[in-house]
Design an enzyme around this catalytic site. Sequence first.
Site, PDB file in Angstrom:
ATOM      1  N   LYS A  28      -2.382  -2.329  -1.544  1.00  0.00           N
ATOM      2  CA  LYS A  28      -1.490  -1.657  -2.487  1.00  0.00           C
ATOM      3  C   LYS A  28      -1.792  -0.161  -2.453  1.00  0.00           C
ATOM      4  O   LYS A  28      -2.930   0.263  -2.688  1.00  0.00           O
ATOM      5  CB  LYS A  28      -1.793  -2.194  -3.886  1.00  0.00           C
ATOM      6  CG  LYS A  28      -0.588  -2.601  -4.677  1.00  0.00           C
ATOM      7  CD  LYS A  28      -1.064  -3.174  -6.007  1.00  0.00           C
ATOM      8  CE  LYS A  28       0.092  -3.587  -6.857  1.00  0.00           C
ATOM      9  NZ  LYS A  28      -0.344  -3.979  -8.191  1.00  0.00           N
TER      10      LYS A  28
HETATM   11  C1  E4P Z   1       2.303  -4.698 -10.295  1.00  0.00           C
HETATM   12  O1  E4P Z   1       2.047  -4.959  -9.149  1.00  0.00           O
HETATM   13  C2  E4P Z   1       1.360  -4.097 -11.229  1.00  0.00           C
HETATM   14  O2  E4P Z   1       0.108  -4.698 -11.065  1.00  0.00           O
HETATM   15  C3  E4P Z   1       1.724  -4.226 -12.662  1.00  0.00           C
HETATM   16  O3  E4P Z   1       2.952  -4.776 -12.899  1.00  0.00           O
HETATM   17  C4  E4P Z   1       1.378  -2.979 -13.388  1.00  0.00           C
HETATM   18  O4  E4P Z   1       1.885  -2.852 -14.638  1.00  0.00           O
HETATM   19  P1  E4P Z   1       1.327  -3.456 -15.981  1.00  0.00           P
HETATM   20  O5  E4P Z   1      -0.149  -3.750 -15.817  1.00  0.00           O
HETATM   21  O6  E4P Z   1       1.574  -2.406 -17.007  1.00  0.00           O
HETATM   22  O7  E4P Z   1       2.126  -4.707 -16.203  1.00  0.00           O
END
Ligand code: E4P
Length: 221
Positions: free
Chosen positions: A88
């Site tokens: 990522k």
């Molecule tokens: C997506 O891959 C992220 O990990 C995630 O959705 C981040 O956002 P959040 O932790 O605020 O839901």
Amino acid sequence: MKLFLDSAKVEEIQHALEHWALDGVTTNPRHVAATGKAAVEVYSEIAQLVQGTDVPVSVEVDPELDHWEQIVQQGEELARLSPNFVIKVGASEAGFRAIRELKRRGVRTNATLIFTVVQAWHAARAGADYISPFVGWREEFGDSGLELLGQVRQMLDNFGYRSQIIAAAMRNPRQIAEAALAGCHCVTAGKAVYEQSFNNPFTDLGVRRFAEAYRRTLAPA
Ligand code: E4P
């Protein structure tokens, strides 16, 4: 649409694998921190859980790395931990450059923190396997998540880019439905949002009504 779990907790991932036919996992540094364990330990546990499957697991490089070579180096180190790992990388000039290089080296990537069609286009051009628009964050600021998802899908289709959209940061079942209707390839949400999505108050009402009738059929008056 594929169901991904947004979590780094092994017990949650295990449950989703066993009961939800889980298609993928997305982690981020906040999820890893929430486990209270060191990242290396968490990644090793998750790698063992998905070993032998084709379930992709997104693991994030240090978000503050701003040189593409450093992102590539750390991405390759993480990718070596498991064949399931997808790297990522946050949207940025260096990030897109790193995604392009990781692709060249055969490492799968997930372009994260995507908030505009243009960011998604850069990610697709760079060869990202996955693109993650953050629906919930946009909606918290009053913007439409659905609109972004539909536009990103259209942009990919216009040019035949092969990246898959992961609708991310889901806050409620409506957003999951909208991701499906917008043609997203995958959705990622936390355990609580999926649990909410299985149910509806009318389903509960129906169960009570039909259960009462069912009992009467066992001993008709
Ligand atoms: C997506 O891959 C992220 O990990 C995630 O959705 C981040 O956002 P959040 O932790 O605020 O839901």
